[in-house]
Design a protein around this motif. Sequence first.
Motif, PDB file in Angstrom:
ATOM      1  N   UNK A  78       0.824  -1.212   0.000  1.00 47.47           N
ATOM      2  CA  UNK A  78       0.000   0.000   0.000  1.00 47.47           C
ATOM      3  C   UNK A  78       0.865   1.272   0.000  1.00 47.47           C
ATOM      4  N   UNK A  79       1.968   1.193   0.752  1.00 52.41           N
ATOM      5  CA  UNK A  79       2.894   2.325   0.798  1.00 52.41           C
ATOM      6  C   UNK A  79       3.482   2.582  -0.598  1.00 52.41           C
ATOM      7  N   UNK A  80       3.811   1.486  -1.278  1.00 58.99           N
ATOM      8  CA  UNK A  80       4.346   1.597  -2.641  1.00 58.99           C
ATOM      9  C   UNK A  80       3.297   2.191  -3.585  1.00 58.99           C
ATOM     10  N   UNK A  81       2.064   1.696  -3.460  1.00 62.13           N
ATOM     11  CA  UNK A  81       0.980   2.194  -4.331  1.00 62.13           C
ATOM     12  C   UNK A  81       0.797   3.691  -4.165  1.00 62.13           C
ATOM     13  N   UNK A  82       0.810   4.131  -2.933  1.00 61.91           N
ATOM     14  CA  UNK A  82       0.643   5.558  -2.625  1.00 61.91           C
ATOM     15  C   UNK A  82       1.697   6.385  -3.382  1.00 61.91           C
ATOM     16  N   UNK A  83       2.926   5.938  -3.329  1.00 59.60           N
ATOM     17  CA  UNK A  83       4.042   6.588  -4.027  1.00 59.60           C
ATOM     18  C   UNK A  83       3.858   6.495  -5.538  1.00 59.60           C
ATOM     19  N   UNK A  84       3.507   5.311  -5.985  1.00 59.51           N
ATOM     20  CA  UNK A  84       3.449   5.049  -7.419  1.00 59.51           C
ATOM     21  C   UNK A  84       2.353   5.865  -8.108  1.00 59.51           C
ATOM     22  N   UNK A  85       1.301   6.179  -7.343  1.00 58.03           N
ATOM     23  CA  UNK A  85       0.160   6.882  -7.947  1.00 58.03           C
ATOM     24  C   UNK A  85       0.385   8.376  -8.121  1.00 58.03           C
ATOM     25  N   UNK A  86       1.451   8.883  -7.570  1.00 58.55           N
ATOM     26  CA  UNK A  86       1.697  10.331  -7.690  1.00 58.55           C
ATOM     27  C   UNK A  86       1.839  10.745  -9.149  1.00 58.55           C
TER      28      UNK A  86
END
Lengths: 87, 87, 87, 87
Positions: free
Chosen positions: D79-87
């Motif tokens: 989820x932490x990665x997704x948050x970053x990736x969606x920027x």
Amino acid sequence: MQGDKKELMSRLKRIEGQIRGIQKMIEEDRYCIDVLYQVSASRAALKKIGLLMIRNHTRVCVSNAIKQEHGEEAIAELMQLLDKFMD
Amino acid sequence: MQGDKKELMSRLKRIEGQIRGIQKMIEEDRYCIDVLYQVSASRAALKKIGLLMIRNHTRVCVSNAIKQEHGEEAIAELMQLLDKFMD
Amino acid sequence: MQGDKKELMSRLKRIEGQIRGIQKMIEEDRYCIDVLYQVSASRAALKKIGLLMIRNHTRVCVSNAIKQEHGEEAIAELMQLLDKFMD
Amino acid sequence: MQGDKKELMSRLKRIEGQIRGIQKMIEEDRYCIDVLYQVSASRAALKKIGLLMIRNHTRVCVSNAIKQEHGEEAIAELMQLLDKFMD
């Protein structure tokens, strides 16, 4: 899940308020850039809600599907959603 | 500009309705993936509104600033907004 | 413009290096999440380059078009690009 | 996993070529909007690679973690990665 539900509902209420606030700004002919920052904030808030729901969904639905040996469909469904959500 | 204002207002009304729809879906415990597609649709609708406002702003405010030889600040302000909006 | 060109070229060289770094990580079977953070960083770097180019384009080409009274097409072209770029 | 690795590598090779192509376009002073569409295409290609890697990671690493009853950390990390990736 009830706690998550309550949090999602209060976040959505807040976004509803933001959207009404944007309408008011437009009616009052406020400076476009100021309105645009509000639109940007609402989008960010919706993204946050989406991430919370994706997390809950993965924790509960996808995890259960994986434990019951039909994770493949659940993961495919999630990936299709992610693709859409990232636009 | 009045036509644009009317269009923006009707688009925002629609998004307000979508946000209320999402709340209803959560209250009714609808399937997370279905709710997430609605969240995704609202984000896309807000992006569309943002793009319309950026276009209007560039056509009117930024264009006027450029014609009056102080385009530099107007463009810097727009770029800062774009950076935020693209997140 | 030569300064901007030099900066863009050095940023692109760096991204080229990042992309090669990602290939190396995959060849060495590095942990997916670590590789994904690198992919995310490269996307962010490309976004930054895009914003720099959009700024330069608005400052020079769009500004000139506006001053020569054919800003409408230049703005429409820029908005179409923005729509694509924001995906 | 070897098939996925091969596909990722060939996609990354292609992006490396695109990035070099963008450098060439800038050196040749090609029209900014044309260059920007190429930057946009490279970002989209990196997003696609990211989604493929997220899918593989969920299918293998996250699924295994869930089956071994320590899915919670694996999901938090994703989820932490997704948050970053969606920027």
